[in-house]
Enzyme design. Sequence first.
Site, PDB file in Angstrom:
ATOM      1  N   ASP A  98       0.854  -1.199   0.000  1.00 28.71           N
ATOM      2  CA  ASP A  98       0.000   0.000   0.000  1.00 28.71           C
ATOM      3  C   ASP A  98       0.885   1.242   0.000  1.00 28.71           C
ATOM      4  OD1 ASP A  98      -1.103  -2.224   1.932  1.00 28.71           O
ATOM      5  OD2 ASP A  98      -2.849  -1.237   1.052  1.00 28.71           O
ATOM      6  N   ASP A 155     -10.595  -4.228  -2.068  1.00 31.02           N
ATOM      7  CA  ASP A 155      -9.667  -3.869  -1.004  1.00 31.02           C
ATOM      8  C   ASP A 155     -10.357  -2.900  -0.054  1.00 31.02           C
ATOM      9  OD1 ASP A 155      -6.411  -2.154  -0.988  1.00 31.02           O
ATOM     10  OD2 ASP A 155      -7.610  -3.070   0.604  1.00 31.02           O
TER      11      ASP A 155
HETATM   12  O1  LIG Z   1      -5.555   0.024   1.186  1.00 28.89           O
HETATM   13  C1  LIG Z   1      -6.298   0.308   2.092  1.00 28.89           C
HETATM   14  C2  LIG Z   1      -6.796   1.651   2.240  1.00 28.89           C
HETATM   15  O2  LIG Z   1      -6.092   2.537   1.452  1.00 28.89           O
HETATM   16  C3  LIG Z   1      -6.830  -0.653   3.082  1.00 28.89           C
HETATM   17  O3  LIG Z   1      -8.061  -1.039   2.590  1.00 28.89           O
HETATM   18  C4  LIG Z   1      -5.961  -1.835   3.319  1.00 28.89           C
HETATM   19  O4  LIG Z   1      -5.418  -2.229   2.121  1.00 28.89           O
HETATM   20  C5  LIG Z   1      -6.742  -2.998   3.865  1.00 28.89           C
HETATM   21  O5  LIG Z   1      -7.368  -2.584   5.013  1.00 28.89           O
HETATM   22  P1  LIG Z   1      -8.290  -3.590   5.885  1.00 28.89           P
HETATM   23  O6  LIG Z   1      -9.665  -2.971   5.864  1.00 28.89           O
HETATM   24  O7  LIG Z   1      -8.281  -4.940   5.263  1.00 28.89           O
HETATM   25  O8  LIG Z   1      -7.672  -3.572   7.246  1.00 28.89           O
END
Ligand SMILES: O=C(CO)[C@@H](O)[C@H](O)COP(=O)(O)O
Length: 227
Positions: A37, A179
């Site tokens: 990310d 995601d």
């Molecule tokens: O990428 C993002 C937000 O930018 C998140 O969505 C994470 O990648 C995953 O978060 P969880 O909700 O699975 O904890």
Amino acid sequence: MTRPTLIAPSVLPADFSKLGEEVAALEAAGVDLIQWDVMDGQFVPNLTFGPDVIASARSHSTLPFEAHLMVYTPDVMAKNYIDAGCSRLIVHAEACTHLHRTLGNINELGATGAVALNPATPASAIEHVLDLIDMVLVMTVNPGFGGQAYIPTMEPKIAEVQRMLEAAGRADDVHIEVDGGIGPDTIAGAASAGANVLIAGSALFRDPEGLEHAVTDLRARAEAARA
Ligand SMILES: O=C(CO)[C@@H](O)[C@H](O)COP(=O)(O)O
């Protein structure tokens, strides 16, 4: 549907002081790829890491790496992320003035391109780049932070992307990834709508029974929903 069900972690909840060990543990737990990310503190409020951090973890896993570029200037560092070991670059439609050119550049650099759509962005944003991508990421939260609540109203958009892919004859070649807020209670809705690549951060790292249980459970739920 011939696209495989793939379970992948967001590394946001990982222990950043030992990312090599963390990705090795994720591979051992059975994930299919690793999503990084990347956040620039401008396109999204949060700030995470660049290509050098990803490169430091590359030798600790044999899995594919993909970079989710939540940044305003994906073209500037695209080669750096590929050189760091990412085989797929995910750019945001909202951040690209020239999305077609950006994706073409990624392909020319030898990686595969993907487009992420924020919750308010319509599926039509990818209508004219389906030949340049191997994945569409339908965000099920507003990007920037892990641990947010899943937005179920994204499920019709997932289904619309699936229809678009079918109409273009690309449904077997282009993944649909989701995601944000993906966990035991939400994964079935996203998968039944058409998602086959499911990104989870909190649901993986916070499972009291451990990573392997979380991966196995999420995969079983997704596959049941796609059957
Ligand atoms: O990428 C993002 C937000 O930018 C998140 O969505 C994470 O990648 C995953 O978060 P969880 O909700 O699975 O904890």
